[in-house]
Design a protein around this motif. Sequence first.
Motif, PDB file in Angstrom:
ATOM      1  N   ALA A  20      27.495  24.639  97.981  1.00 16.07           N
ATOM      2  CA  ALA A  20      27.319  24.923  99.410  1.00 16.07           C
ATOM      3  C   ALA A  20      27.049  26.404  99.646  1.00 16.07           C
ATOM      4  CB  ALA A  20      28.545  24.465 100.198  1.00 16.07           C
ATOM      5  N   THR A  21      27.685  27.258  98.862  1.00 14.38           N
ATOM      6  CA  THR A  21      27.482  28.703  99.003  1.00 14.38           C
ATOM      7  C   THR A  21      26.069  29.091  98.597  1.00 14.38           C
ATOM      8  OG1 THR A  21      29.836  29.119  98.666  1.00 14.38           O
ATOM      9  CG2 THR A  21      28.335  30.968  98.283  1.00 14.38           C
ATOM     10  N   LEU A  22      25.596  28.566  97.461  1.00 17.85           N
ATOM     11  CA  LEU A  22      24.233  28.873  97.021  1.00 17.85           C
ATOM     12  C   LEU A  22      23.200  28.347  98.016  1.00 17.85           C
ATOM     13  CD1 LEU A  22      24.593  28.137  93.212  1.00 17.85           C
ATOM     14  CD2 LEU A  22      24.097  30.359  94.248  1.00 17.85           C
ATOM     15  N   LEU A  23      23.344  27.098  98.425  1.00 18.10           N
ATOM     16  CA  LEU A  23      22.376  26.522  99.371  1.00 18.10           C
ATOM     17  C   LEU A  23      22.441  27.211 100.722  1.00 18.10           C
ATOM     18  CD1 LEU A  23      22.634  22.724  98.492  1.00 18.10           C
ATOM     19  CD2 LEU A  23      20.880  24.366  97.769  1.00 18.10           C
ATOM     20  N   GLY A  24      23.635  27.562 101.174  1.00 19.58           N
ATOM     21  CA  GLY A  24      23.775  28.286 102.434  1.00 19.58           C
ATOM     22  C   GLY A  24      23.134  29.662 102.388  1.00 19.58           C
ATOM     23  N   SER A  25      23.276  30.343 101.250  1.00 26.45           N
ATOM     24  CA  SER A  25      22.639  31.654 101.086  1.00 26.45           C
ATOM     25  C   SER A  25      21.116  31.525 101.106  1.00 26.45           C
ATOM     26  CB  SER A  25      23.084  32.300  99.769  1.00 26.45           C
ATOM     27  OG  SER A  25      24.449  32.622  99.824  1.00 26.45           O
ATOM     28  N   LEU A  26      20.598  30.504 100.426  1.00 26.18           N
ATOM     29  CA  LEU A  26      19.150  30.282 100.425  1.00 26.18           C
ATOM     30  C   LEU A  26      18.654  29.960 101.832  1.00 26.18           C
ATOM     31  CD1 LEU A  26      16.398  29.975  99.132  1.00 26.18           C
ATOM     32  CD2 LEU A  26      17.085  27.680  98.362  1.00 26.18           C
ATOM     33  N   GLU A  27      19.366  29.120 102.538  1.00 29.55           N
ATOM     34  CA  GLU A  27      18.945  28.765 103.899  1.00 29.55           C
ATOM     35  C   GLU A  27      18.993  29.968 104.829  1.00 29.55           C
ATOM     36  OE1 GLU A  27      17.322  26.235 104.772  1.00 29.55           O
ATOM     37  OE2 GLU A  27      17.740  24.889 103.107  1.00 29.55           O
ATOM     38  N   ARG A  28      19.951  30.851 104.634  1.00 26.37           N
ATOM     39  CA  ARG A  28      19.990  32.064 105.454  1.00 26.37           C
ATOM     40  C   ARG A  28      18.759  32.922 105.191  1.00 26.37           C
ATOM     41  NH1 ARG A  28      24.662  36.656 106.273  1.00 26.37           N
ATOM     42  NH2 ARG A  28      23.400  37.933 107.645  1.00 26.37           N
ATOM     43  N   GLN A  29      18.367  33.072 103.928  1.00 25.39           N
ATOM     44  CA  GLN A  29      17.172  33.843 103.604  1.00 25.39           C
ATOM     45  C   GLN A  29      15.921  33.189 104.187  1.00 25.39           C
ATOM     46  OE1 GLN A  29      17.044  36.908 102.224  1.00 25.39           O
ATOM     47  NE2 GLN A  29      19.268  36.834 102.214  1.00 25.39           N
ATOM     48  N   ARG A  30      15.844  31.864 104.074  1.00 19.30           N
ATOM     49  CA  ARG A  30      14.694  31.153 104.647  1.00 19.30           C
ATOM     50  C   ARG A  30      14.636  31.354 106.159  1.00 19.30           C
ATOM     51  NH1 ARG A  30      15.742  25.588 101.332  1.00 19.30           N
ATOM     52  NH2 ARG A  30      14.305  25.941  99.581  1.00 19.30           N
ATOM     53  N   ALA A  31      15.777  31.237 106.822  1.00 19.72           N
ATOM     54  CA  ALA A  31      15.807  31.389 108.288  1.00 19.72           C
ATOM     55  C   ALA A  31      15.419  32.807 108.699  1.00 19.72           C
ATOM     56  CB  ALA A  31      17.195  31.032 108.829  1.00 19.72           C
ATOM     57  N   THR A  32      15.901  33.799 107.964  1.00 17.11           N
ATOM     58  CA  THR A  32      15.556  35.184 108.274  1.00 17.11           C
ATOM     59  C   THR A  32      14.068  35.425 108.050  1.00 17.11           C
ATOM     60  OG1 THR A  32      17.801  35.882 107.695  1.00 17.11           O
ATOM     61  CG2 THR A  32      16.112  37.601 107.812  1.00 17.11           C
ATOM     62  N   PHE A  33      13.535  34.897 106.949  1.00 15.67           N
ATOM     63  CA  PHE A  33      12.100  35.033 106.697  1.00 15.67           C
ATOM     64  C   PHE A  33      11.297  34.358 107.804  1.00 15.67           C
ATOM     65  CE2 PHE A  33       8.071  33.574 104.923  1.00 15.67           C
ATOM     66  CZ  PHE A  33       7.513  34.796 104.613  1.00 15.67           C
ATOM     67  N   ALA A  34      11.701  33.150 108.198  1.00 19.42           N
ATOM     68  CA  ALA A  34      10.995  32.429 109.261  1.00 19.42           C
ATOM     69  C   ALA A  34      10.981  33.251 110.551  1.00 19.42           C
ATOM     70  CB  ALA A  34      11.641  31.067 109.492  1.00 19.42           C
TER      71      ALA A  34
END
Length: 183
Positions: A20-34
């Motif tokens: 959950a921590t790894l996927l949450g970190s990736l999703e945060r990066q994706r959201a920031t990039f978006a």
Amino acid sequence: MTELTGNTLQGPPVAGDETATLLGSLERQRATFAWKAGGLDAAGLRATVGVSSMTLGGLIKHLALVEDDYFSRRLHGRQLGAPWAGIDWDADPDWEWRTGAEDGPERLYALWQAAVERSRASVAEALARGGVDQRLQFTWPDGQSPSLRRTLVDIIEEYARHVGHADLIRESVDGLTGEDPPR
């Protein structure tokens, strides 16, 4: 103008497990990039900073390729589909960067969003088979196959680097600054 949309998750859980921590970190990066790359017209996606030829359009297309390459080809051993199939990468190793500056916003945003959705499905499929310790189908030149854990960390790092690039380019386009997308 079309928007890039990331996941609504704003970061990893405060006390979650490793996955959950790894996927949450990736999703945060994706959201920031978006957020940093979204909502721009063609001129905004072609803008550069200083002597760099990097554009937000190129970044969008590059990250779409990275998503497909890592989570389809490397994770599952699948062939890459359009638009990546058939590109002579030896003759044109920067194809996605060059053509990303030429493509329109709707095409770029749709390409990235579709790649992210495929990646989420590919990772979910892999996690249903096992945890982050499982090895990818891909093998490095030294014969080792990285784990899904290592790959998730690599993609988080890839996004983090490029979010920084996007931050600089976007500020030069319209002054948008900040660390996190508005909630």
